[in-house]
Write an enzyme that holds these catalytic residues in place. Structure first.
Site, short mmCIF file in Angstrom:
data_model
loop_
_atom_site.label_atom_id
_atom_site.label_comp_id
_atom_site.label_asym_id
_atom_site.label_seq_id
_atom_site.Cartn_x
_atom_site.Cartn_y
_atom_site.Cartn_z
N GLY A 227 0.80 -1.22 0.00
CA GLY A 227 0.00 0.00 0.00
C GLY A 227 0.83 1.26 0.00
O GLY A 227 0.31 2.35 0.23
N GLU A 268 4.34 -6.95 0.16
CA GLU A 268 3.87 -7.35 -1.16
C GLU A 268 3.57 -6.13 -2.03
O GLU A 268 2.43 -5.88 -2.41
CB GLU A 268 2.60 -8.20 -1.01
CG GLU A 268 2.82 -9.47 -0.20
CD GLU A 268 1.51 -10.12 0.19
OE1 GLU A 268 0.44 -9.54 -0.10
OE2 GLU A 268 1.54 -11.20 0.79
N ARG A 307 -7.86 2.92 -15.09
CA ARG A 307 -7.79 3.51 -13.76
C ARG A 307 -8.44 4.89 -13.64
O ARG A 307 -9.12 5.16 -12.64
CB ARG A 307 -6.33 3.57 -13.27
CG ARG A 307 -5.68 2.20 -13.13
CD ARG A 307 -4.29 2.27 -12.54
NE ARG A 307 -4.34 2.62 -11.13
CZ ARG A 307 -4.01 3.80 -10.63
NH1 ARG A 307 -3.60 4.77 -11.44
NH2 ARG A 307 -4.10 4.02 -9.34
N TYR A 311 -11.20 4.40 -10.93
CA TYR A 311 -10.79 4.87 -9.60
C TYR A 311 -10.66 6.38 -9.49
O TYR A 311 -10.19 6.89 -8.46
CB TYR A 311 -9.43 4.26 -9.22
CG TYR A 311 -9.40 2.76 -9.13
CD1 TYR A 311 -10.30 2.06 -8.32
CD2 TYR A 311 -8.46 2.02 -9.85
CE1 TYR A 311 -10.26 0.68 -8.24
CE2 TYR A 311 -8.41 0.63 -9.77
CZ TYR A 311 -9.31 -0.02 -8.95
OH TYR A 311 -9.27 -1.40 -8.86
N CYS A 337 -16.57 3.86 -26.92
CA CYS A 337 -17.94 4.38 -26.96
C CYS A 337 -18.56 4.32 -25.57
O CYS A 337 -19.47 3.54 -25.29
CB CYS A 337 -18.77 3.59 -27.97
SG CYS A 337 -20.39 4.33 -28.26
N GLU A 338 -18.00 5.09 -24.68
CA GLU A 338 -18.46 5.34 -23.31
C GLU A 338 -17.86 6.68 -22.90
O GLU A 338 -16.98 7.20 -23.59
CB GLU A 338 -17.93 4.28 -22.33
CG GLU A 338 -18.32 2.85 -22.62
CD GLU A 338 -19.74 2.53 -22.20
OE1 GLU A 338 -20.36 3.36 -21.50
OE2 GLU A 338 -20.23 1.45 -22.59
N TYR A 365 -1.26 -1.79 -13.06
CA TYR A 365 -2.69 -1.90 -13.34
C TYR A 365 -3.09 -1.16 -14.61
O TYR A 365 -4.18 -0.63 -14.72
CB TYR A 365 -3.52 -1.42 -12.14
CG TYR A 365 -3.11 -2.10 -10.86
CD1 TYR A 365 -3.45 -3.42 -10.64
CD2 TYR A 365 -2.33 -1.45 -9.91
CE1 TYR A 365 -3.05 -4.08 -9.49
CE2 TYR A 365 -1.91 -2.10 -8.75
CZ TYR A 365 -2.28 -3.42 -8.55
OH TYR A 365 -1.87 -4.07 -7.42
#
Length: 410
Positions: A227, A268, A307, A311, A337-338, A365
């Site tokens: 994190g 990690e 992302r 997010y 197309c969004e 990511y």
């Protein structure tokens, strides 16, 4: 990425040259930065017997895994497929921490067959594991500490409503299962989410883990997940891993003395290791001026870098084709197309159709969460290593979209 002699370069290689050579959209990774980040963590926690287990889900390209293995990393995986990639890259089974969530028990059985370190986060699964293996194969337990931490609720995993981990309030049930089946618990694990800037959050986790650990006599390691926060824009507060390393190593070593023997300290990290090493290069298809906004439409979208839309993540954007042009305000959008916005109201050096833009912090990511939405093709990947650009994934072709489909006569 540095601006040198009027051009953006990585390892003294012009990013525009890479776009010309390999085409766009294109993911580019800096091997030097990846290795530097890994060594930074090893140095920061050198006061303990530390193991850095790269979170493979951040970027699973086999060449990246090989690079990390060669430089002394272990690996954290969340699926059997990630484990198979790690083993193929050279990692030994004992170096692979397997932490599934909600998988079929057959996958856990396969992890045992492969010899992986198994980390369980569900009482039901722990019970099944005990019934099958008793004391013949150890496992680790992932705990939910009920700590809200991280920069975004969607990526916070240690709070009371998270699906991850066995609640610390269920410790009596854990001990009951462990005792009944004589399970040897070789590790305790906590991961509360991403973008944690305060050392105190990890120290609070340490208090919980150390308190729990005294009742598990067969431990080999304690795992704090990760994190660590990286900078996405100038002025961002980041995790001071050296400060954390001093404080947590001291606390950990004191615990080991009370426990009666030395344990390993595990982390990690995924984003911390590869995020800043990655760039997504895209070509400007259109510059569309409206009465209120000037849109820059590029040859990529949320199918390649989800992302920002998923997010609300910030990725700095640079016009690497016109680094000295006058700055103007743009909203950079994709071709899906969004609603597909990479960055709204960004100051960029004047953008022209055909220019190449670089999205920074795209190593984590990015490709690993990419898709074929709108039947678009996934981009190529390039690794800059030893001053050379190496293609590590070919660009998809139309035939790849049909490769696993079965055409029937209608």
């Amino acid at each position: 990425m540095e601006l040198s002699q009027g051009a953006y370069k990585v390892q003294n290689i012009k990013l525009t040259d890479l776009a010309n050579q390999f085409g766009t959209p294109l993911y580019v990774y800096d091997a030097n930065k990846i290795v530097h980040q890994l060594k930074t963590l090893k140095t920061a926690f050198s006061g303990s017997d530390v193991r850095i287990k790269y979170a493979a889900k951040a970027l699973t390209n086999i060449s990246i895994l090989k690079l990390l293995y060669k430089n002394g990393s272990d690996v954290d995986v969340v699926s059997i497929q990630e484990a198979q990639l790690a083993l193929r890259a050279g990692f030994k089974p004992h170096q692979v921490m397997y932490t599934p969530s909600g998988v079929d028990f057959a996958e856990i059985t396969e992890a045992v067959t492969l010899g992986l370190t198994v980390n369980l986060d569900n009482l039901s699964v722990l019970t099944k594991f005990g019934e099958k293996y008793h004391d013949t194969y150890p496992c680790s337990i992932r705990l939910n500490p009920h700590i809200m931490a991280g920069g975004n609720y969607k990526i916070s995993t240690g709070h009371s409503n998270s699906k991850f981990g066995i609640s610390v309030f269920q410790l009596p049930e854990i001990h009951e299962v462990v005792k009944k089946y004589r399970i040897k618990i070789n590790g305790l694990h906590i991961h509360t989410g991403s973008d944690i800037t305060e050392s105190e959050v990890f120290l609070k986790m340490a208090d919980i883990l150390f308190g729990v650990a005294r009742d598990f006599p067969h431990l080999k390691f304690i795992d704090f997940g990760s994190g660590f926060k990286v900078a996405y824009k100038e002025g961002d507060i980041v995790t001071n891993v050296y400060d954390l390393g001093l404080k947590l190593s001291k606390s950990f070593n004191e615990f080991c003395q009370h426990y009666g023997r030395k344990l390993e300290l595990h982390f990690e990290p995924g984003k911390f290791i590869v995020s800043e090493a990655g760039y997504l290069l895209v070509k400007v298809n259109v510059v569309k001026a409206t009465p209120s906004v000037t849109f820059v439409g590029v040859d990529s979208g949320l199918n390649h870098l989800i992302r920002p839309m998923m997010y609300d993540a910030y990725h700095d954007i640079a016009n690497i084709s016109n680094p000295t042009g006058s700055q103007k305000l743009y909203t950079v959008v994709g071709y899906i197309c969004e609603t597909d916005t990479f960055g709204a109201d960004r100051k960029l050096n004047e953008v022209r159709e055909g220019d190449i833009l670089a999205f920074k912090n795209a190593g984590a990511y990015g490709f690993s969460m990419s898709s074929n939405y709108n039947s678009r093709l996934k981009p190529a990947e390039v690794l800059l290593i030893n001053g050379e650009a190496k293609l590590i994934r070919e660009r998809e072709q139309f035939e790849d979209l049909l490769a696993r489909q079965v055409e029937i006569d209608i």
